[in-house]
Design an enzyme around this catalytic site. Structure first.
Site, PDB file in Angstrom:
ATOM      1  N   GLY A  31       1.095  -1.254   0.203  1.00  0.00           N
ATOM      2  CA  GLY A  31      -0.189  -0.101  -0.104  1.00  0.00           C
ATOM      3  C   GLY A  31       0.569   1.610  -0.001  1.00  0.00           C
ATOM      4  O   GLY A  31       0.578   2.726  -0.565  1.00  0.00           O
ATOM      5  N   TYR A  32       1.838   0.854   1.232  1.00  0.00           N
ATOM      6  CA  TYR A  32       2.561   2.153   1.140  1.00  0.00           C
ATOM      7  C   TYR A  32       3.345   2.655  -0.709  1.00  0.00           C
ATOM      8  O   TYR A  32       3.306   3.835  -1.312  1.00  0.00           O
ATOM      9  CB  TYR A  32       3.999   2.237   1.516  1.00  0.00           C
ATOM     10  N   ASP A  38      -3.499  -5.553  -0.328  1.00  0.00           N
ATOM     11  CA  ASP A  38      -3.191  -4.199   1.245  1.00  0.00           C
ATOM     12  C   ASP A  38      -4.178  -3.205   0.772  1.00  0.00           C
ATOM     13  O   ASP A  38      -4.564  -2.931  -0.845  1.00  0.00           O
ATOM     14  CB  ASP A  38      -2.141  -3.086   1.006  1.00  0.00           C
ATOM     15  N   CYS A  63       0.140   4.634   7.517  1.00  0.00           N
ATOM     16  CA  CYS A  63       1.142   3.358   7.232  1.00  0.00           C
ATOM     17  C   CYS A  63       1.228   2.669   8.827  1.00  0.00           C
ATOM     18  O   CYS A  63       1.767   3.379   9.673  1.00  0.00           O
ATOM     19  CB  CYS A  63       2.952   3.916   7.116  1.00  0.00           C
ATOM     20  N   GLY A  64       1.387   1.784   9.049  1.00  0.00           N
ATOM     21  CA  GLY A  64       1.338   0.999  10.591  1.00  0.00           C
ATOM     22  C   GLY A  64       2.389   0.398  11.022  1.00  0.00           C
ATOM     23  O   GLY A  64       2.828   0.361  12.209  1.00  0.00           O
ATOM     24  N   HIS A  65       3.693   1.753  10.283  1.00  0.00           N
ATOM     25  CA  HIS A  65       5.420   1.718  11.225  1.00  0.00           C
ATOM     26  C   HIS A  65       5.651   3.207  11.671  1.00  0.00           C
ATOM     27  O   HIS A  65       6.451   3.466  11.692  1.00  0.00           O
ATOM     28  CB  HIS A  65       5.977   0.846  10.885  1.00  0.00           C
ATOM     29  N   ARG A  79      -5.853  -7.728   9.833  1.00  0.00           N
ATOM     30  CA  ARG A  79      -4.894  -6.937  10.184  1.00  0.00           C
ATOM     31  C   ARG A  79      -5.135  -6.022  11.203  1.00  0.00           C
ATOM     32  O   ARG A  79      -6.177  -5.176  11.591  1.00  0.00           O
ATOM     33  CB  ARG A  79      -4.556  -6.291   9.186  1.00  0.00           C
ATOM     34  N   ASN A 117       4.568  -9.129   8.867  1.00  0.00           N
ATOM     35  CA  ASN A 117       5.398  -8.477   8.072  1.00  0.00           C
ATOM     36  C   ASN A 117       6.426  -7.761   8.055  1.00  0.00           C
ATOM     37  O   ASN A 117       6.770  -6.613   9.988  1.00  0.00           O
ATOM     38  CB  ASN A 117       4.218  -6.563   8.870  1.00  0.00           C
TER      39      ASN A 117
END
Length: 315
Positions: free
Chosen positions: A44-45, A83, A120-122, A157, A211
């Site tokens: 996705g990013y 994603d 973003c998940g991070h 997720r 991930n």
């Protein structure tokens, strides 16, 4: 049922960790497919950055993501895991999202429990919706899967670990609720160390994805054998192609700025030394020529006689 979903389920059923490199467009997907993997992941990013120029912060839309997924799946011969962000709305929006990804022919998607707009998940600043609402979204997604394509793989997720007051307990609880709601695979985003990974493997009651984001995220570098031992079934490297593309293009264009002719020759030499063949061959020109011979009138072949340019068939 989607052929990609069926193939992906077969690969997930093997007694080995399924490793998926991340790609951001059909070009990088074609390279990954040429190298040879059992499945490929659409980031996705990287999709947001390559299609819109913006980071993974809720700027890209559902149609843009689905269009990218469809063209990537068309380009490769293995299942694509895509994603699907947070499903682009509430549970009713998720229904359309899943239907559209199924129509795109991909093997799987993952949907997260972030608020809208997501990020973003991070990265810091993530928030998640209430657990009950998140479960409803997964139930809606699972019902679409069961109705439209039973072999389509639904990955659920949770980003609960990375919120301001997030805990691993909450993330594991959500992951198990999502599996009970019909998800095929659970995805706990952002574990911070190996002990958390071990606990996720021990306490989540279903297949698991890890991930692997490397230095750009909070999750640790770990050996793949350890992930396998802890009970993980799938590992994605989401920004592999994106991180590879940026520094290589920057280096080549920096050289180009100093010496355009010399840099172009170096780029040509480097490309000619790699194993995927010429650009025309990699792009599929020989197949186009075959189509022309099979379906166009014989007189259409006369255009090749005496014409100038590379001959894709001879490469």
């Amino acid at each position: 049922m989607t052929d990609s979903g069926t193939a992906l389920r077969e690969r997930l059923d093997r007694d080995e960790l399924l490793v998926c490199p991340g790609v951001h467009d059909p070009l990088t997907a074609g390279v990954a497919d040429a190298v040879g993997f059992d499945a490929i992941y659409m980031t996705g990013y990287g999709t947001s950055l390559s299609k819109t120029g913006y980071p993974d912060a809720g700027f890209i839309t559902m149609p843009e993501m689905i269009d990218n997924a469809a063209t990537i799946q068309e380009r490769i011969d293995v299942p694509l895991i895509a994603d699907a962000d947070n499903g682009y709305g509430n549970a009713t929006n998720v229904i359309r999202t899943v239907r559209e990804y199924i129509n795109a022919g991909v093997g799987a998607i993952h949907i997260e429990d972030q608020t809208f707009p997501k990020r973003c998940g991070h990265t810091k600043g993530r928030q998640v919706i209430p657990r009950e609402e998140a479960v409803g979204k997964i139930e809606a997604a699972a019902d679409v899967r069961d109705d439209r394509a039973e072999d389509f793989v639904l990955i659920a997720r949770t980003d609960a670990r990375g919120t301001g007051d997030g805990s691993l307990d909450e993330a594991i609880g959500r992951a198990n609720d999502f599996l009970e709601a019909g998800a095929d695979v659970a995805f706990v985003e952002g574990p911070t160390d190996e002990s958390e990974l071990e606990r996720i493997g021990r306490e989540v009651s279903g297949p698991l994805v890890y991930n692997f984001v490397g230095d750009l995220g909070s999750s640790p570098y770990v050996d793949l054998s350890s992930l396998d031992e802890w009970g993980f079934d799938l590992v994605i490297f989401p920004i592999a192609s994106t991180l590879s593309t940026i520094p290589n293009v920057h280096a080549d264009l920096s050289a180009f700025a100093d010496d355009p002719v010399g840099a172009m020759q170096a780029i040509d030499d480097e490309f000619n030394a790699q194993p995927v063949g010429s650009l025309h061959e990699f792009a599929g020109f020989p197949e186009v020529v075959d189509w022309e011979r099979q379906y166009l009138p014989d007189e259409e072949q006369d255009k090749y006689a005496g014409s100038l340019g590379d001959d894709p068939e001879s490469e």
